[in-house]
Write a protein that holds these residues in place. Structure first.
Motif, PDB file in Angstrom:
ATOM      1  N   GLN A 297       0.832  -1.205   0.000  1.00  0.00           N
ATOM      2  CA  GLN A 297       0.000   0.000   0.000  1.00  0.00           C
ATOM      3  C   GLN A 297       0.868   1.258   0.000  1.00  0.00           C
ATOM      4  OE1 GLN A 297      -2.624   0.273   3.363  1.00  0.00           O
ATOM      5  NE2 GLN A 297      -3.732   2.036   2.567  1.00  0.00           N
ATOM      6  N   SER A 298       1.946   1.236   0.769  1.00  0.00           N
ATOM      7  CA  SER A 298       2.855   2.388   0.797  1.00  0.00           C
ATOM      8  C   SER A 298       3.479   2.625  -0.569  1.00  0.00           C
ATOM      9  CB  SER A 298       3.953   2.167   1.843  1.00  0.00           C
ATOM     10  OG  SER A 298       3.409   2.112   3.136  1.00  0.00           O
ATOM     11  N   LEU A 299       3.859   1.541  -1.255  1.00  0.00           N
ATOM     12  CA  LEU A 299       4.449   1.672  -2.584  1.00  0.00           C
ATOM     13  C   LEU A 299       3.451   2.250  -3.580  1.00  0.00           C
ATOM     14  CD1 LEU A 299       6.607  -1.573  -2.993  1.00  0.00           C
ATOM     15  CD2 LEU A 299       7.419   0.804  -2.917  1.00  0.00           C
TER      16      LEU A 299
ATOM     17  N   PRO B 120       6.819   2.284   5.859  1.00  0.00           N
ATOM     18  CA  PRO B 120       5.872   1.752   6.848  1.00  0.00           C
ATOM     19  C   PRO B 120       6.572   1.373   8.149  1.00  0.00           C
ATOM     20  CG  PRO B 120       5.863   0.453   4.794  1.00  0.00           C
ATOM     21  CD  PRO B 120       7.020   1.390   4.736  1.00  0.00           C
ATOM     22  N   HIS B 121       5.808   1.347   9.216  1.00  0.00           N
ATOM     23  CA  HIS B 121       6.346   0.920  10.506  1.00  0.00           C
ATOM     24  C   HIS B 121       6.725  -0.559  10.447  1.00  0.00           C
ATOM     25  CE1 HIS B 121       5.435   4.636  12.569  1.00  0.00           C
ATOM     26  NE2 HIS B 121       4.191   4.601  12.099  1.00  0.00           N
ATOM     27  N   GLY B 122       7.840  -0.886  11.078  1.00  0.00           N
ATOM     28  CA  GLY B 122       8.271  -2.275  11.132  1.00  0.00           C
ATOM     29  C   GLY B 122       9.098  -2.730   9.956  1.00  0.00           C
ATOM     30  N   VAL B 123       9.344  -1.827   8.989  1.00  0.00           N
ATOM     31  CA  VAL B 123      10.153  -2.168   7.808  1.00  0.00           C
ATOM     32  C   VAL B 123      11.538  -1.562   7.981  1.00  0.00           C
ATOM     33  CG1 VAL B 123      10.384  -1.863   5.310  1.00  0.00           C
ATOM     34  CG2 VAL B 123       8.136  -2.315   6.312  1.00  0.00           C
ATOM     35  N   ALA B 124      12.569  -2.294   7.541  1.00  0.00           N
ATOM     36  CA  ALA B 124      13.942  -1.772   7.604  1.00  0.00           C
ATOM     37  C   ALA B 124      14.025  -0.464   6.814  1.00  0.00           C
ATOM     38  CB  ALA B 124      14.919  -2.799   7.050  1.00  0.00           C
ATOM     39  N   VAL B 125      14.449   0.593   7.460  1.00  0.00           N
ATOM     40  CA  VAL B 125      14.359   1.938   6.885  1.00  0.00           C
ATOM     41  C   VAL B 125      15.272   2.112   5.675  1.00  0.00           C
ATOM     42  CG1 VAL B 125      14.716   4.389   7.324  1.00  0.00           C
ATOM     43  CG2 VAL B 125      13.653   2.955   9.073  1.00  0.00           C
TER      44      VAL B 125
ATOM     45  N   MET C  19      14.249   0.257   2.476  1.00  0.00           N
ATOM     46  CA  MET C  19      12.994   0.802   1.968  1.00  0.00           C
ATOM     47  C   MET C  19      13.227   2.159   1.302  1.00  0.00           C
ATOM     48  SD  MET C  19       9.841   0.091   1.595  1.00  0.00           S
ATOM     49  CE  MET C  19       8.315   0.927   1.109  1.00  0.00           C
ATOM     50  N   LEU C  20      14.058   2.992   1.910  1.00  0.00           N
ATOM     51  CA  LEU C  20      14.379   4.283   1.299  1.00  0.00           C
ATOM     52  C   LEU C  20      15.080   4.092  -0.047  1.00  0.00           C
ATOM     53  CD1 LEU C  20      15.602   6.458   4.317  1.00  0.00           C
ATOM     54  CD2 LEU C  20      13.519   6.769   2.963  1.00  0.00           C
ATOM     55  N   ALA C  21      15.986   3.121  -0.107  1.00  0.00           N
ATOM     56  CA  ALA C  21      16.667   2.834  -1.374  1.00  0.00           C
ATOM     57  C   ALA C  21      15.669   2.374  -2.435  1.00  0.00           C
ATOM     58  CB  ALA C  21      17.741   1.772  -1.158  1.00  0.00           C
TER      59      ALA C  21
END
Length: 208
Positions: free
Chosen positions: A3-5, A141-146, A149-151
């Motif tokens: 959903q975030s993507l 999202p919360h709980g995801v390796a930051v 995910m940023l990359a």
């Protein structure tokens, strides 16, 4: 995460559609020298997008957000670059002749130079760095390796840009086939020159 993507892709599409210095340069080169030239500029621009994205991943872009001096240095340097590029376009338009009206065929244009032009145009806008560090983290999202995910978001950002600009390049190249005459090219140089100078002046006077 999915959903975030999806939300991020929608936001990135809106951001890509907002015209700026990169759009002006990509359109100009696509009309002047053909679609391959436009693609070369676009690839340079997207390399800049990825660099800003990676800078956000490692926190380097945060320096622009936190340090007024760092931001102002980048802002003034970027403005000088844009104004110089716009002034050069206006000078070509005024001279006419071989530089503005008899552009070399697309095959003769240095794609390396165009790639560098796209990269520098993107790098000249410090707002891209501020945007990266303030925009990308909102979609982690919360709980995801930051960091991973940023990359990933930085890569998606670049891919969305590529998809948008390929459409712009196709349209500009198609129009360029019809309008690539000395008079039209001089007018285009004038318009792009005014736009780039205006963007540079705006960057100088703009405050965060």
């Amino acid at each position: 995460m999915l959903q975030s993507l999806i939300l991020f892709v929608g936001a990135a599409i809106v951001v890509a559609m907002v015209p700026g210095p990169s759009t002006a340069v990509i359109v100009r080169e696509s009309v002047r020298s053909g679609r391959r030239a436009g693609v070369a500029v676009m690839l340079g621009n997207e390399a800049g997008v990825l660099l800003w994205g990676m800078a956000a991943v490692f926190g380097l872009s945060a320096l622009l957000l936190a340090s007024r001096i760092a931001y102002d240095v980048m802002r003034i340097a970027g403005a000088v670059f844009l104004i110089a590029m716009g002034a050069r376009a206006l000078w070509r338009a005024r001279r006419g002749g071989a530089e503005a009206g008899e552009e070399a065929p697309a095959a003769a244009v240095s794609h390396r130079r165009l790639f560098r032009l796209g990269l520098l145009t993107n790098a000249a806008n410090p707002k891209a760095g501020v945007f990266a560090v303030s925009f990308l983290p909102q979609f982690v999202p919360h709980g995801v390796a930051v960091l991973p995910m940023l990359a990933l978001l930085a890569l998606v950002w670049a891919l969305v840009d590529v998809a948008w600009y390929l459409g712009v390049i196709w349209l500009a190249g198609r129009v360029g086939r019809v309008l690539r005459s000395p008079r039209v090219l001089r007018r285009m140089e004038q318009v792009s020159g005014v736009v780039l100078v205006g963007l540079g002046v705006r960057l100088v006077t703009d405050s965060r």
